[in-house]
Design a protein around this motif. Structure first.
Motif, PDB file in Angstrom:
ATOM      1  N   ILE A  41      59.096  15.474  22.781  1.00 38.61           N
ATOM      2  CA  ILE A  41      58.538  15.135  24.090  1.00 38.61           C
ATOM      3  C   ILE A  41      58.910  13.719  24.513  1.00 38.61           C
ATOM      4  CG2 ILE A  41      56.392  14.950  25.420  1.00 38.61           C
ATOM      5  CD1 ILE A  41      57.092  17.778  24.676  1.00 38.61           C
ATOM      6  N   ASN A  42      59.108  12.841  23.546  1.00 46.66           N
ATOM      7  CA  ASN A  42      59.489  11.462  23.860  1.00 46.66           C
ATOM      8  C   ASN A  42      60.823  11.388  24.585  1.00 46.66           C
ATOM      9  OD1 ASN A  42      57.592   9.422  22.182  1.00 46.66           O
ATOM     10  ND2 ASN A  42      57.858  11.325  21.047  1.00 46.66           N
ATOM     11  N   LEU A  43      61.668  12.406  24.410  1.00 45.92           N
ATOM     12  CA  LEU A  43      63.027  12.370  24.946  1.00 45.92           C
ATOM     13  C   LEU A  43      63.184  13.154  26.256  1.00 45.92           C
ATOM     14  CD1 LEU A  43      65.016  12.834  21.612  1.00 45.92           C
ATOM     15  CD2 LEU A  43      64.335  10.702  22.741  1.00 45.92           C
ATOM     16  N   VAL A  44      62.111  13.780  26.715  1.00 44.55           N
ATOM     17  CA  VAL A  44      62.184  14.498  27.984  1.00 44.55           C
ATOM     18  C   VAL A  44      62.267  13.485  29.118  1.00 44.55           C
ATOM     19  CG1 VAL A  44      60.991  16.090  29.545  1.00 44.55           C
ATOM     20  CG2 VAL A  44      60.895  16.459  27.071  1.00 44.55           C
ATOM     21  N   THR A  45      63.274  13.639  29.982  1.00 40.92           N
ATOM     22  CA  THR A  45      63.508  12.646  31.033  1.00 40.92           C
ATOM     23  C   THR A  45      62.677  12.921  32.276  1.00 40.92           C
ATOM     24  OG1 THR A  45      65.302  13.896  32.070  1.00 40.92           O
ATOM     25  CG2 THR A  45      65.894  12.424  30.238  1.00 40.92           C
ATOM     26  N   ASN A 101      49.220  15.266  36.924  1.00 41.10           N
ATOM     27  CA  ASN A 101      48.218  14.377  36.327  1.00 41.10           C
ATOM     28  C   ASN A 101      48.154  14.542  34.812  1.00 41.10           C
ATOM     29  OD1 ASN A 101      47.471  13.260  38.760  1.00 41.10           O
ATOM     30  ND2 ASN A 101      45.769  14.663  39.097  1.00 41.10           N
ATOM     31  N   ALA A 102      48.270  15.787  34.345  1.00 40.51           N
ATOM     32  CA  ALA A 102      48.237  16.038  32.896  1.00 40.51           C
ATOM     33  C   ALA A 102      49.458  15.424  32.208  1.00 40.51           C
ATOM     34  CB  ALA A 102      48.177  17.542  32.638  1.00 40.51           C
ATOM     35  N   ILE A 103      50.610  15.578  32.819  1.00 41.13           N
ATOM     36  CA  ILE A 103      51.842  14.996  32.257  1.00 41.13           C
ATOM     37  C   ILE A 103      51.735  13.481  32.237  1.00 41.13           C
ATOM     38  CG2 ILE A 103      54.333  14.723  32.604  1.00 41.13           C
ATOM     39  CD1 ILE A 103      54.269  17.559  33.906  1.00 41.13           C
ATOM     40  N   LYS A 104      51.258  12.903  33.348  1.00 44.70           N
ATOM     41  CA  LYS A 104      51.080  11.458  33.429  1.00 44.70           C
ATOM     42  C   LYS A 104      50.127  10.958  32.353  1.00 44.70           C
ATOM     43  CE  LYS A 104      50.029   9.724  37.412  1.00 44.70           C
ATOM     44  NZ  LYS A 104      50.754   8.441  37.384  1.00 44.70           N
ATOM     45  N   ALA A 105      49.035  11.689  32.151  1.00 49.13           N
ATOM     46  CA  ALA A 105      48.039  11.273  31.155  1.00 49.13           C
ATOM     47  C   ALA A 105      48.657  11.202  29.769  1.00 49.13           C
ATOM     48  CB  ALA A 105      46.862  12.240  31.170  1.00 49.13           C
ATOM     49  N   TYR A 106      49.511  12.165  29.432  1.00 50.36           N
ATOM     50  CA  TYR A 106      50.123  12.175  28.104  1.00 50.36           C
ATOM     51  C   TYR A 106      51.076  10.997  27.937  1.00 50.36           C
ATOM     52  CZ  TYR A 106      52.918  13.549  24.089  1.00 50.36           C
ATOM     53  OH  TYR A 106      53.559  13.552  22.867  1.00 50.36           O
ATOM     54  N   HIS A 132      48.847   7.525  28.461  1.00 49.75           N
ATOM     55  CA  HIS A 132      47.768   7.220  27.526  1.00 49.75           C
ATOM     56  C   HIS A 132      48.121   7.490  26.065  1.00 49.75           C
ATOM     57  CE1 HIS A 132      45.450   6.497  31.021  1.00 49.75           C
ATOM     58  NE2 HIS A 132      45.201   7.764  31.318  1.00 49.75           N
ATOM     59  N   VAL A 133      48.937   8.517  25.827  1.00 51.35           N
ATOM     60  CA  VAL A 133      49.288   8.858  24.445  1.00 51.35           C
ATOM     61  C   VAL A 133      50.537   8.094  23.989  1.00 51.35           C
ATOM     62  CG1 VAL A 133      49.949  10.701  22.850  1.00 51.35           C
ATOM     63  CG2 VAL A 133      48.238  11.144  24.630  1.00 51.35           C
ATOM     64  N   LEU A 134      51.612   8.181  24.782  1.00 50.24           N
ATOM     65  CA  LEU A 134      52.868   7.517  24.391  1.00 50.24           C
ATOM     66  C   LEU A 134      52.938   6.068  24.845  1.00 50.24           C
ATOM     67  CD1 LEU A 134      55.519  10.336  24.978  1.00 50.24           C
ATOM     68  CD2 LEU A 134      54.167   9.820  22.930  1.00 50.24           C
ATOM     69  N   LYS A 135      51.992   5.643  25.692  1.00 51.73           N
ATOM     70  CA  LYS A 135      51.921   4.250  26.156  1.00 51.73           C
ATOM     71  C   LYS A 135      53.184   3.819  26.883  1.00 51.73           C
ATOM     72  CE  LYS A 135      47.972   3.776  23.942  1.00 51.73           C
ATOM     73  NZ  LYS A 135      46.689   3.736  24.675  1.00 51.73           N
ATOM     74  N   LEU A 136      53.815   4.717  27.607  1.00 55.22           N
ATOM     75  CA  LEU A 136      55.009   4.373  28.367  1.00 55.22           C
ATOM     76  C   LEU A 136      54.606   3.711  29.680  1.00 55.22           C
ATOM     77  CD1 LEU A 136      57.252   7.510  27.773  1.00 55.22           C
ATOM     78  CD2 LEU A 136      57.470   5.244  26.756  1.00 55.22           C
ATOM     79  N   PRO A 137      55.492   2.905  30.261  1.00 55.66           N
ATOM     80  CA  PRO A 137      55.145   2.182  31.493  1.00 55.66           C
ATOM     81  C   PRO A 137      54.888   3.120  32.662  1.00 55.66           C
ATOM     82  CG  PRO A 137      57.484   1.949  30.997  1.00 55.66           C
ATOM     83  CD  PRO A 137      56.843   2.568  29.792  1.00 55.66           C
ATOM     84  N   LEU A 159      51.656  28.134  21.298  1.00 51.65           N
ATOM     85  CA  LEU A 159      52.308  26.850  21.018  1.00 51.65           C
ATOM     86  C   LEU A 159      52.642  26.737  19.537  1.00 51.65           C
ATOM     87  CD1 LEU A 159      50.073  24.433  23.138  1.00 51.65           C
ATOM     88  CD2 LEU A 159      52.246  25.482  23.787  1.00 51.65           C
ATOM     89  N   ASN A 160      53.813  26.144  19.253  1.00 54.22           N
ATOM     90  CA  ASN A 160      54.172  25.910  17.855  1.00 54.22           C
ATOM     91  C   ASN A 160      53.377  24.719  17.308  1.00 54.22           C
ATOM     92  OD1 ASN A 160      55.442  23.564  18.788  1.00 54.22           O
ATOM     93  ND2 ASN A 160      57.447  24.557  18.932  1.00 54.22           N
ATOM     94  N   LYS A 161      53.572  24.410  16.065  1.00 51.42           N
ATOM     95  CA  LYS A 161      52.786  23.360  15.410  1.00 51.42           C
ATOM     96  C   LYS A 161      52.975  22.014  16.092  1.00 51.42           C
ATOM     97  CE  LYS A 161      52.012  21.104  10.930  1.00 51.42           C
ATOM     98  NZ  LYS A 161      52.439  21.015   9.507  1.00 51.42           N
ATOM     99  N   TYR A 162      54.224  21.684  16.422  1.00 52.07           N
ATOM    100  CA  TYR A 162      54.502  20.393  17.067  1.00 52.07           C
ATOM    101  C   TYR A 162      53.790  20.287  18.422  1.00 52.07           C
ATOM    102  CZ  TYR A 162      57.017  16.805  19.679  1.00 52.07           C
ATOM    103  OH  TYR A 162      57.344  15.711  20.451  1.00 52.07           O
ATOM    104  N   ALA A 163      53.915  21.346  19.245  1.00 48.98           N
ATOM    105  CA  ALA A 163      53.293  21.328  20.565  1.00 48.98           C
ATOM    106  C   ALA A 163      51.768  21.251  20.451  1.00 48.98           C
ATOM    107  CB  ALA A 163      53.710  22.569  21.352  1.00 48.98           C
ATOM    108  N   SER A 164      51.196  21.964  19.487  1.00 47.94           N
ATOM    109  CA  SER A 164      49.740  21.940  19.288  1.00 47.94           C
ATOM    110  C   SER A 164      49.272  20.541  18.903  1.00 47.94           C
ATOM    111  CB  SER A 164      49.339  22.939  18.198  1.00 47.94           C
ATOM    112  OG  SER A 164      49.656  24.262  18.585  1.00 47.94           O
ATOM    113  N   GLU A 165      50.088  19.836  18.115  1.00 50.84           N
ATOM    114  CA  GLU A 165      49.743  18.470  17.723  1.00 50.84           C
ATOM    115  C   GLU A 165      49.728  17.544  18.946  1.00 50.84           C
ATOM    116  OE1 GLU A 165      52.705  17.578  14.825  1.00 50.84           O
ATOM    117  OE2 GLU A 165      51.625  18.553  13.161  1.00 50.84           O
ATOM    118  N   GLN A 166      50.686  17.744  19.862  1.00 53.45           N
ATOM    119  CA  GLN A 166      50.732  16.894  21.064  1.00 53.45           C
ATOM    120  C   GLN A 166      49.536  17.178  21.967  1.00 53.45           C
ATOM    121  OE1 GLN A 166      53.009  14.644  20.493  1.00 53.45           O
ATOM    122  NE2 GLN A 166      53.510  16.036  18.793  1.00 53.45           N
TER     123      GLN A 166
END
Length: 370
Positions: A127-131, A158-163, A166-171, A83-90
């Motif tokens: 990741i915020n822009l992935v539809t 479940n992992a995608i949903k959790a991010y 819980h992380v991005l606080k999307l509905p 993973l690159n730096k950005y992905a590792s941070e997420q």
């Protein structure tokens, strides 16, 4: 075109045999479904059955000479790149949230592994822009190309949903991703006679105490290993189960016979903190418990597809057969919903000894003669 069933040669350490039965062979499919431990895998369009020598013999007998065997069904490996730096941070952001929410170490490990697969695909994107459509396309590709299992599909969703939740606080509506249809299966259950043979088999007092504790209280394997000496409340007649599945504490029944065995075990083994400890201290291992159970099952010629968890299923079923109140049983098992407990009503052995036909009730008051 000839339509014949296919048996896929199981891979090393496989637990199930995959089988293809053509749609046209309806009678053969019905006969196969009646065998124990059969399961339909909708993603792969294949059936499977527990991999035992007995089942291999059953399959060959069922299919006769008109079948073929091919190499096992192997999924295409999922490509993993650093993973690159950005992905590792997420990934760290997800781990941090799960730790703060008190997820178990094993759950966090699974979520991270699954989300890493997702990040590998979208590491060059914000990741915020992935539809939602892109996420569904990603999961679809894993199903069709990599032939992931239903459980793997659920875990990665479940992992995608959790991010995103819980992380991005999307509905929550963002997470309406197509999931595999959940199978409604009946738990495997051992007869009372089989359970008795298994429980009496171990000669080692610790091994015997472990199996007795699991069955007598309806415990999961993790729960019996997490028992502390102080969790045994012999005067009040209950076991205290701390931090079980869902981070819930509960009480369950403590057998009088188990108390006698545990006293003899304690006098002999002298555990210091955990009720069941390894040779060098610390908790007894899951692997060792499974080995004890498998040895007992094999040497007593019991159902070969039974697992340690089958003792818990058997406890629940036998309680229902003994007319234990479902509400009490729900509490002892630690189920959040009574619907989860009610599934054990489907495992009860049906015979004329425990259920009387209404025909008998109608005719027993008459002078009916055949």
């Amino acid at each position: 075109m000839q339509h014949i069933p296919i048996i896929y040669q199981p891979l090393k350490n496989a637990k199930r045999i995959k089988v293809y039965i053509p749609y046209e062979l309806k009678e053969l499919r019905i006969a196969f479904k009646k065998l124990n431990t059969t399961f339909w895998h909708p993603n792969q369009k294949l059936w499977s059955i527990m991999y035992t020598q007995e089942n291999v013999t059953l399959l060959k007998k069922l299919f006769g000479k008109n079948y073929k065997t091919v190499n096992g069904v192997t999924p295409t490996p999922i490509e993993k790149i650093p993973l690159n730096k950005y992905a590792s941070e997420q990934l760290f952001r997800l781990e941090k949230v799960l730790v703060l929410k008190k997820y178990s170490a094993s759950s966090i490990r699974t979520y991270k592994n699954m989300f890493s697969v997702f990040l590998t695909k979208f590491s060059s994107r914000d990741i915020n822009l992935v539809t939602k459509e892109e996420i569904e396309g990603f999961v679809y590709e894993l199903i069709t190309k990599n032939k992931i299992s239903e459980s793997y599909q659920n875990q990665i969703i479940n992992a995608i949903k959790a991010y995103y939740e819980h992380v991005l606080k999307l509905p929550r509506e963002y997470y309406e991703i197509q999931r595999p249809k959940k199978s409604v299966s009946i738990p495997n259950v051992l007869s009372k006679e089989e359970v008795l043979k298994i429980l009496q088999h171990p000669q080692n007092i610790k091994h015997k105490a472990i199996l007795w504790t699991i069955y007598s209280a309806g415990l999961r394997i993790s729960e019996v290993l997490n028992l502390r000496i102080t969790d045994i409340h012999s005067k009040e007649g209950y076991l205290f189960i701390k931090d079980s599945k869902g981070k819930k504490d509960r009480k369950t029944i403590l057998s009088d016979y188990l108390v006698q065995l545990l006293r003899a075990y304690y006098k002999n083994e002298k555990p210091s903190y955990w009720l069941f400890e390894g040779q060098t201290g610390g908790k007894y291992s899951t692997t060792s418990v499974r080995a004890i159970f498998r040895k007992a099952v094999k040497e007593t010629d019991s159902n070969p597809w039974a697992t340690v968890h089958t003792l818990r299923h058997s406890f629940a079923t036998h309680c229902i057969e003994d007319n234990i109140n479902l509400r009490y049983l729900q509490n002892m098992l630690g189920h959040s919903s009574p619907k989860t407990t009610e599934i054990y009503t489907k495992t009860i052995h049906i015979n004329k000894k425990n259920i009387k036909s209404p025909l008998d009730r109608l005719l027993e008051k008459t002078n009916f003669k055949t």
